[in-house]
Design a protein around this motif. Structure first.
Motif, mmCIF file in Angstrom:
data_model
loop_
_atom_site.group_PDB
_atom_site.id
_atom_site.type_symbol
_atom_site.label_atom_id
_atom_site.label_comp_id
_atom_site.label_asym_id
_atom_site.label_seq_id
_atom_site.Cartn_x
_atom_site.Cartn_y
_atom_site.Cartn_z
ATOM 1 N N SER A 73 11.953 -2.865 7.126
ATOM 2 C CA SER A 73 10.989 -1.832 6.759
ATOM 3 C C SER A 73 10.633 -2.022 5.290
ATOM 4 C CB SER A 73 11.573 -0.440 6.998
ATOM 5 O OG SER A 73 12.750 -0.266 6.224
ATOM 6 N N GLU A 74 9.523 -1.421 4.902
ATOM 7 C CA GLU A 74 9.064 -1.525 3.512
ATOM 8 C C GLU A 74 10.178 -1.067 2.575
ATOM 9 O OE1 GLU A 74 5.217 -0.067 0.905
ATOM 10 O OE2 GLU A 74 5.193 0.111 3.085
ATOM 11 N N GLU A 94 2.935 -6.471 -2.054
ATOM 12 C CA GLU A 94 3.406 -5.229 -1.445
ATOM 13 C C GLU A 94 4.222 -5.548 -0.204
ATOM 14 O OE1 GLU A 94 0.825 -1.912 -0.458
ATOM 15 O OE2 GLU A 94 -0.472 -2.549 -2.110
ATOM 16 N N ASP A 95 5.409 -4.982 -0.119
ATOM 17 C CA ASP A 95 6.284 -5.256 1.026
ATOM 18 C C ASP A 95 5.611 -4.930 2.355
ATOM 19 O OD1 ASP A 95 8.252 -6.107 -0.690
ATOM 20 O OD2 ASP A 95 9.590 -4.389 -0.374
ATOM 21 N N GLY A 96 4.929 -3.790 2.414
ATOM 22 C CA GLY A 96 4.284 -3.385 3.664
ATOM 23 C C GLY A 96 3.237 -4.383 4.132
#
Length: 191
Positions: A153-154, A64-66
């Motif tokens: 950012s995500e 997950e990018d976040g």
């Protein structure tokens, strides 16, 4: 991604071991003590490299990018890394060995050329100096990755580039660690 600081450190360690080999006047006990000191130095560097490789590997696994970006933010936890850097830089065993080598120079002055001793002492001092540079390099690279993550950012197109930078840094560290391990193996043949 080439990491010259690690390559230089590994090269200096090899030169020190080879310098010792060329000084046949060392007794078996003296050679063993020097070997143990170099071995401790190899282990300290290897432990530091391995710790960084494992940490980067854990971050790399975040899909997950976040979560990935959040883990990258943590890389510049300055206080934790500075403690590791202090531990890495303060290789007490090598400093003690350097002092012992300086006293041995006087005892064996008639048996070993001054050039050989000066070269050996220079190389040992180079190891101590390079340790700090290596630790600072890792700290700066961590800070760079954290800054890049904070700016992204995500879902941002910057995330794949950050992942790529992290992987390139990790791969370079793995390559340097393998070179260090090979150098340590040859230490036993030399000293």
């Amino acid at each position: 991604m080439a990491i010259e600081l690690f390559s230089d450190l590994i090269d200096v360690l090899g030169k020190v071991a080879n310098s010792i080999k060329s000084m046949a006047e060392f007794s078996a006990a003296e050679r063993d003590k020097i070997r143990q000191t170099l071995d401790e130095t190899y282990r300290l560097i290897d432990s530091t490299l391995n710790m960084v490789i494992v940490r980067l590997g854990d971050i790399k696994l975040e899909e997950e990018d976040g979560k990935f970006l959040a883990e990258c933010f943590q890389l510049d936890n300055y206080n934790d890394w500075m403690q590791v850097e202090r531990d890495f830089r303060l290789c007490r065993a090598l400093r003690v060995a350097l002092r012992e080598m300086e006293t041995l120079k006087g005892k064996l002055a008639s048996k070993v050329s001054a050039k050989d001793w000066d070269t050996l002492l220079y190389l040992m001092n180079s190891i101590i100096a390079t340790e700090g540079e290596v630790a600072m390099f890792i700290s700066q690279k961590f800070r760079q990755l954290a800054d890049e993550a904070r700016a992204a950012s995500e879902g941002s197109p910057a995330v794949p580039a950050i992942r790529s930078d992290l992987q390139a840094f990790r791969s370079a560290l793995i390559d340097e660690r393998q070179a260090l391990i090979q150098q340590e193996i040859t230490l036993y043949d030399v000293v």
